[in-house]
Write a protein that holds these residues in place. Sequence first.
Motif, PDB file in Angstrom:
ATOM      1  N   TYR A 137      32.496 -32.711 -10.070  1.00 49.13           N
ATOM      2  CA  TYR A 137      32.236 -31.844  -8.927  1.00 49.13           C
ATOM      3  C   TYR A 137      33.194 -30.655  -9.018  1.00 49.13           C
ATOM      4  O   TYR A 137      34.418 -30.831  -8.929  1.00 49.13           O
ATOM      5  N   VAL A 138      32.654 -29.464  -9.222  1.00 47.38           N
ATOM      6  CA  VAL A 138      33.483 -28.279  -9.449  1.00 47.38           C
ATOM      7  C   VAL A 138      34.032 -27.767  -8.109  1.00 47.38           C
ATOM      8  O   VAL A 138      33.288 -27.509  -7.169  1.00 47.38           O
ATOM      9  N   LEU A 139      35.354 -27.619  -8.069  1.00 50.37           N
ATOM     10  CA  LEU A 139      36.048 -27.115  -6.885  1.00 50.37           C
ATOM     11  C   LEU A 139      36.388 -25.627  -7.008  1.00 50.37           C
ATOM     12  O   LEU A 139      36.477 -24.929  -6.008  1.00 50.37           O
ATOM     13  N   TYR A 140      36.587 -25.174  -8.244  1.00 51.15           N
ATOM     14  CA  TYR A 140      37.069 -23.812  -8.455  1.00 51.15           C
ATOM     15  C   TYR A 140      36.690 -23.366  -9.865  1.00 51.15           C
ATOM     16  O   TYR A 140      36.765 -24.149 -10.813  1.00 51.15           O
ATOM     17  N   GLY A 141      36.296 -22.119  -9.999  1.00 48.25           N
ATOM     18  CA  GLY A 141      36.023 -21.546 -11.312  1.00 48.25           C
ATOM     19  C   GLY A 141      34.648 -21.914 -11.836  1.00 48.25           C
ATOM     20  O   GLY A 141      33.728 -22.184 -11.064  1.00 48.25           O
ATOM     21  N   ASN A 142      34.559 -21.922 -13.144  1.00 47.38           N
ATOM     22  CA  ASN A 142      33.284 -22.250 -13.774  1.00 47.38           C
ATOM     23  C   ASN A 142      33.498 -23.359 -14.794  1.00 47.38           C
ATOM     24  O   ASN A 142      34.550 -23.457 -15.411  1.00 47.38           O
ATOM     25  N   LEU A 143      32.491 -24.207 -14.945  1.00 42.24           N
ATOM     26  CA  LEU A 143      32.541 -25.287 -15.913  1.00 42.24           C
ATOM     27  C   LEU A 143      31.237 -25.292 -16.685  1.00 42.24           C
ATOM     28  O   LEU A 143      30.154 -25.337 -16.089  1.00 42.24           O
ATOM     29  N   GLU A 144      31.365 -25.222 -17.978  1.00 44.40           N
ATOM     30  CA  GLU A 144      30.209 -25.351 -18.861  1.00 44.40           C
ATOM     31  C   GLU A 144      30.264 -26.770 -19.396  1.00 44.40           C
ATOM     32  O   GLU A 144      31.341 -27.264 -19.754  1.00 44.40           O
ATOM     33  N   ILE A 145      29.132 -27.439 -19.433  1.00 46.11           N
ATOM     34  CA  ILE A 145      29.109 -28.808 -19.920  1.00 46.11           C
ATOM     35  C   ILE A 145      27.858 -29.031 -20.751  1.00 46.11           C
ATOM     36  O   ILE A 145      26.795 -28.500 -20.422  1.00 46.11           O
ATOM     37  N   GLU A 146      28.020 -29.763 -21.816  1.00 48.12           N
ATOM     38  CA  GLU A 146      26.888 -30.149 -22.650  1.00 48.12           C
ATOM     39  C   GLU A 146      26.770 -31.667 -22.587  1.00 48.12           C
ATOM     40  O   GLU A 146      27.745 -32.381 -22.864  1.00 48.12           O
ATOM     41  N   ILE A 147      25.592 -32.152 -22.190  1.00 48.07           N
ATOM     42  CA  ILE A 147      25.321 -33.583 -22.104  1.00 48.07           C
ATOM     43  C   ILE A 147      24.116 -33.878 -22.981  1.00 48.07           C
ATOM     44  O   ILE A 147      23.033 -33.344 -22.739  1.00 48.07           O
ATOM     45  N   ASP A 148      24.337 -34.722 -23.983  1.00 48.60           N
ATOM     46  CA  ASP A 148      23.271 -35.071 -24.932  1.00 48.60           C
ATOM     47  C   ASP A 148      22.522 -33.834 -25.432  1.00 48.60           C
ATOM     48  O   ASP A 148      21.292 -33.807 -25.488  1.00 48.60           O
ATOM     49  N   GLY A 149      23.271 -32.775 -25.738  1.00 48.97           N
ATOM     50  CA  GLY A 149      22.683 -31.574 -26.329  1.00 48.97           C
ATOM     51  C   GLY A 149      22.130 -30.560 -25.335  1.00 48.97           C
ATOM     52  O   GLY A 149      21.745 -29.465 -25.734  1.00 48.97           O
ATOM     53  N   LYS A 150      22.113 -30.878 -24.045  1.00 44.76           N
ATOM     54  CA  LYS A 150      21.609 -29.943 -23.039  1.00 44.76           C
ATOM     55  C   LYS A 150      22.787 -29.318 -22.296  1.00 44.76           C
ATOM     56  O   LYS A 150      23.668 -30.034 -21.821  1.00 44.76           O
TER      57      LYS A 150
END
Length: 165
Positions: A79-92
């Motif tokens: 759960y993002v509280l601040y800023g930006n988060l890029e995430i890759e899950i199983d290639g997506k």
Amino acid sequence: MNEKEYLYKALSVLDAAKIVLPKSAIVNIYHHCGNENFERTGAVFINIVNRDYCKSYVIMLPNQKYPCHYHKIKKESFYVLYGNLEIEIDGKEYSLNAGEMVHIERGQDHMFWSILGAVFEEISTNYIQNDSFYLDEKIQKTTYAQRRTTITLEEWEEIIKKWKK
């Protein structure tokens, strides 16, 4: 730069996010590719609670990445509280901003990074040491102790005192 200097950088991100620091916590600085590469690969985890459930704050510096891995036991939500988060899950790939959440099931390959820096909550089933399996063989071959530094409760309390000054 040593681990405590990295921790002060992470605390600056927490300060910008206006997140109140816990008075007591176990803090782990993950440096999967060595201390000298922490600003590129790693993260700071502030473990708030670890029971049947677990909550940690995760601090990512700008342009920092956490390597691709999966868990055999743990399920987690970010759960993002601040800023930006890029995430890759199983290639997506997913791009998350403050107020957004993603769920990761057991066995799903995932990695994450932040372009501008981020603070997010990792809410999960309890944390079990050695339940992270890295796709990079070099990282997987390192021991748990080689890829992280733990800040003890006493050290954390001292860091907080200094930080508040």
